[in-house]
Design a protein around this motif. Structure first.
Motif, short mmCIF file in Angstrom:
data_model
loop_
_atom_site.label_atom_id
_atom_site.label_comp_id
_atom_site.label_asym_id
_atom_site.label_seq_id
_atom_site.Cartn_x
_atom_site.Cartn_y
_atom_site.Cartn_z
N ASP B 26 36.94 31.18 36.42
CA ASP B 26 35.98 32.28 36.30
C ASP B 26 36.63 33.41 35.52
N ILE B 27 35.95 33.89 34.50
CA ILE B 27 36.45 35.03 33.73
C ILE B 27 35.73 36.28 34.23
N GLU B 28 36.49 37.23 34.80
CA GLU B 28 35.87 38.42 35.36
C GLU B 28 35.51 39.43 34.29
N SER B 29 34.36 40.07 34.48
CA SER B 29 33.90 41.09 33.53
C SER B 29 34.84 42.27 33.50
N SER B 30 34.97 42.86 32.32
CA SER B 30 35.75 44.09 32.13
C SER B 30 37.21 43.96 32.54
N LYS B 31 37.70 42.72 32.57
CA LYS B 31 39.12 42.53 32.86
C LYS B 31 39.77 41.83 31.68
N LEU B 32 41.09 41.94 31.62
CA LEU B 32 41.83 41.21 30.61
C LEU B 32 42.49 40.01 31.29
N THR B 33 42.04 38.84 30.91
CA THR B 33 42.58 37.60 31.47
C THR B 33 43.47 36.96 30.43
N THR B 187 35.43 42.68 28.25
CA THR B 187 36.01 41.51 28.88
C THR B 187 36.87 40.82 27.83
N VAL B 188 38.13 40.58 28.13
CA VAL B 188 39.02 39.99 27.13
C VAL B 188 39.69 38.74 27.69
N MET B 201 50.17 42.87 30.02
CA MET B 201 48.80 43.18 29.61
C MET B 201 47.71 42.78 30.59
N SER B 202 47.98 41.80 31.45
CA SER B 202 46.88 41.16 32.17
C SER B 202 46.38 41.92 33.38
N ASP B 203 45.08 41.76 33.65
CA ASP B 203 44.57 41.96 35.00
C ASP B 203 44.71 40.65 35.77
N VAL B 204 44.38 39.58 35.07
CA VAL B 204 44.46 38.25 35.69
C VAL B 204 45.27 37.34 34.78
N MET B 214 47.84 25.89 36.77
CA MET B 214 48.86 25.80 37.81
C MET B 214 48.77 26.96 38.80
N GLN B 215 48.39 28.12 38.33
CA GLN B 215 48.24 29.27 39.20
C GLN B 215 47.41 30.33 38.50
N GLN B 216 46.69 31.10 39.32
CA GLN B 216 45.85 32.15 38.77
C GLN B 216 45.96 33.35 39.69
N GLY B 217 46.17 34.52 39.15
CA GLY B 217 46.28 35.70 40.00
C GLY B 217 46.69 36.91 39.20
N THR B 218 46.92 38.03 39.91
CA THR B 218 47.38 39.23 39.21
C THR B 218 48.81 38.98 38.76
#
Ligand SMILES: Nc1ncnc2c1ncn2[C@@H]1O[C@H](COP(=O)(O)OP(=O)(O)OP(=O)(O)O)[C@@H](O)[C@H]1O
Ligand SMILES: [Mg+2]
Lengths: 278, 338
Positions: B26-33, B187-188, B201-204, B214-218
């Protein structure tokens, strides 16, 4: 024919800094260019025989060449043939270059080989084959046979030169355009075609000159009432050897230089010859 | 939390090679993934499927809640920045940036305004009339960014946008992209194989390996609590060993304590007998390599980064052959799943 010799000159810039290679190159150019200068000088002669130095200065042989009927009708034939063959070669070669550059398909290498093979097969063989099949076999006109032969001869140039222009471009520009909202047709007209334009212009010029100067095919396929300018000049030289032939050669040389200059302005020789030798 | 895009069981198979293997994201709005992972793990392939340049072999893609799996790129309203920038060489900078707006039939005055806005945002307002060829790599990169932003995309997609820039410019552009993203609330999705870039750089962060997530998180989640050895190694962990409770655990080099042989850290710390094998002085710190025996009795290589003066403080000799205790405080121990 002095025409092709005028083209490779600007590659001289590459030889700087290597004395041996540079010297050899200069010798090479001198060997090619000096005879041309003799021909040009002879064209301005006021005398009746082809000699150097010319007897005295005159433009009379230019006048004679321009009013010599066989040359002028051959010139018209040559121009007509070159224009049509160039157009046909572009119509076939440009889409082929696009397909070869921009997509991957089964048998791509084979198709590429097919499009470039006329560069390798001796023109005399092509000429004989066309003569047998088209003129002797199907009874087509001299012009049709010549058109087919010249088109086949020019297609590799069209494919290579437009392909070279395209290969210099970033392969992702078309995708970028789509991402920005352009459908496939809009991508073609607003991005692909403008990228191709310099390639098409130089392919057209190069094709025209190549067809215009061709001797082997034209010699084999000429008819009783259709011959091209180089063939007609060849005929003339066999009968008489006066400065008129030098004048005609000089005129063609001048036209070719103008052509080459436009081509250089449009894309540059690096692109044109890079494309051919790739 | 709104979701800008979803990948559901998305796979991409090339011949008999599976480049992306049933990922859910899931790509969150207004966040940099960021999509992060080693070369060939499927980052670009994933991004291209999201952008519409490649069709998933199976699975589906939703953009703004609507199925977009078969939608061509021109109908997705996403802004893509290519690694090679892919600027139109036959157009000026302004025309490059205005290209998408023209296609959207934005009237000329409005278009000029938005082109100027986008160029100002990347600090290139003064170069609007140049051709791309007459720009430096960094400037071209900014034009590509402005061109993608100008269309006000639902998602901005960046494939290793900084990898062609020199180190200084890279740092500067990281901050700039982040600033633009936060100012505009864009959203990036950014692809990179540089863990430092992703952390900064990331939010996620989404860590990928051979077509799997393998992993997803802050960044903090991923850095401080790597889920498994692969993620830990990618995040710069070097020490892998077994403790009495965990078959596999790790600790960062700077958290590994070196003590005199026989000394122990108190209360639940893990103490491993070790012998120093190599010392490398690095100015601020000293890198100490040692071999130790872990709780399962296996010999393991350890790497510690210690303050240059701490050898004196703890009374150990920082030299090869020196017998020591390598100790890990419970708070510094990172247990790993296999
Ligand atoms: N068109 C294709 N045909 C066959 N295999 C492909 C194709 N595109 C990608 N692959 C393979 O799929 C895998 C993933 O490629 P991808 O480009 O997504 O990797 P990446 O994570 O972006 O790597 P990098 O960091 O090197 O850019 C690679 O092993 C690649 O060789
Ligand atoms: Mg990639």
């Amino acid at each position: 024919m002095s025409i092709r010799l005028a083209i490779p000159k600007p590659t001289m810039q590459k030889t700087g800094g290597r004395p041996v290679l540079g010297t050899l190159a200069v010798i090479g150019y001198v060997v090619m260019i000096v005879p041309i200068l003799f021909v040009v000088a002879a064209a301005f002669s006021g005398g009746d025989s082809l000699q150097f130095p010319p007897e005295n200065f005159s433009l009379k042989w230019f006048g004679a060449a321009v009013s010599y009927k066989p040359f002028m009708s051959a010139l018209a034939s040559s121009a007509q043939l070159a224009v049509l063959a160039t157009l046909l070669a572009l119509v076939i070669g440009v889409p082929a270059a696009l397909a070869l550059q921009r997509s991957n398909f089964a048998g791509k290498g084979w198709v590429q080989g097919l499009f470039l093979s006329p560069l390798i097969v001796p023109e005399l063989v092509v000429g004989l084959a066309l003569y047998q099949q088209l003129i002797a076999g199907l009874g087509t006109s001299t012009f049709t046979a010549l058109l087919v032969g010249h088109t086949a001869l020019l297609i590799p140039y069209a494919v290579r030169v437009t392909g070279a222009a395209l290969s210099l471009a970033d392969p992702f520009v078309e995708e970028a355009a789509r991402g920005l909202g352009a459908g496939p047709f809009k991508v073609f007209t607003s991005v692909t075609l403008p990228l191709l334009r310099p390639g098409i212009v130089s392919a057209a010029l190069l094709s025209f000159v190549t067809s215009f100067n061709n001797v082997p095919l034209s010699l084999l396929l000429q008819g009783r009432n259709f011959s091209t300018l180089p063939v007609s000049m060849l005929d003339y030289v066999q009968k008489s050897y006066d400065p008129m032939i030098a004048a005609m050669s000089t005129l063609i040389l001048a036209a070719t230089i103008v052509f080459a200059f436009i081509a250089e302005r449009a894309v540059g020789f690096a692109t044109i010859f890079g494309g051919i030798n790739k | 939390m709104t979701i800008a895009a979803q990948l559901r069981d998305v796979s991409q198979v090339f011949g008999d090679f599976t480049a992306v293997d049933g990922i859910n994201l899931d790509i969150e709005s207004s966040k940099l993934t960021t999509l992060l992972g080693p070369s060939g793990c499927g980052k670009t392939t994933t991004l291209r499927m999201l952008a519409g340049y490649a069709q998933p072999t199976s699975g589906s893609i939703l953009i703004n809640g609507k199925d977009a799996t078969r939608l061509p790129p021109e109908k997705r309203n996403l802004g893509m920045v290519f690694q090679s920038y892919a600027l139109f060489p036959h157009m000026t900078v302004a025309d490059n940036v205005g290209y998408g707006l023209k296609l959207r039939k934005v009237p000329a005055p409005e278009r000029r305004k938005r082109v100027a806005e986008a160029l100002d945002m990347v600090g290139l307002g003064h170069l609007a009339d140049r051709r791309p060829k007459a720009l430096s790599g960094g400037q071209q990169q900014r034009v590509a960014l402005a061109r993608a932003i100008a269309i006000r995309p639902d998602i901005l997609l960046l494939d290793e946008p900084l990898s062609n820039l020199d180190a200084r410019l890279r740092l500067q552009m990281r901050a700039e992209i982040r600033r633009i993203q936060q100012e505009t609330g864009l959203t990036v999705v950014l692809v990179t194989h540089d863990q430092e870039e992703a952390l900064e750089m990331s939010d996620v962060m989404v860590l990928m390996r051979s077509g799997h997530i393998m992993q997803q998180g802050t960044p903090q989640d991923v850095f401080e609590r790597p889920a498994n050895r692969f993620v830990a190694e990618f995040m710069g962990y070097e020490n892998f060993f077994a403790t009495s409770e965990h078959p596999q655990a790790t600790v960062r080099p700077e958290n590994l304590q070196l003590l005199e042989r026989g000394a122990t850290l108190n209360s639940g710390a893990h103490n491993l007998p070790a012998v120093i094998t190599q010392i490398a002085y690095r100015g601020v710190d000293v890198m100490v390599r040692a071999t130790a025996t872990d709780a399962s009795g296996t010999a393991v290589d350890l790497l510690a980064a210690v303050r240059a003066d701490s050898g004196l403080a703890s009374g150990i000799r920082l030299e090869p052959g020196s017998e020591i205790t390598a100790a890990i405080r419970p708070a510094d121990l990172v247990p790993l799943a296999n």
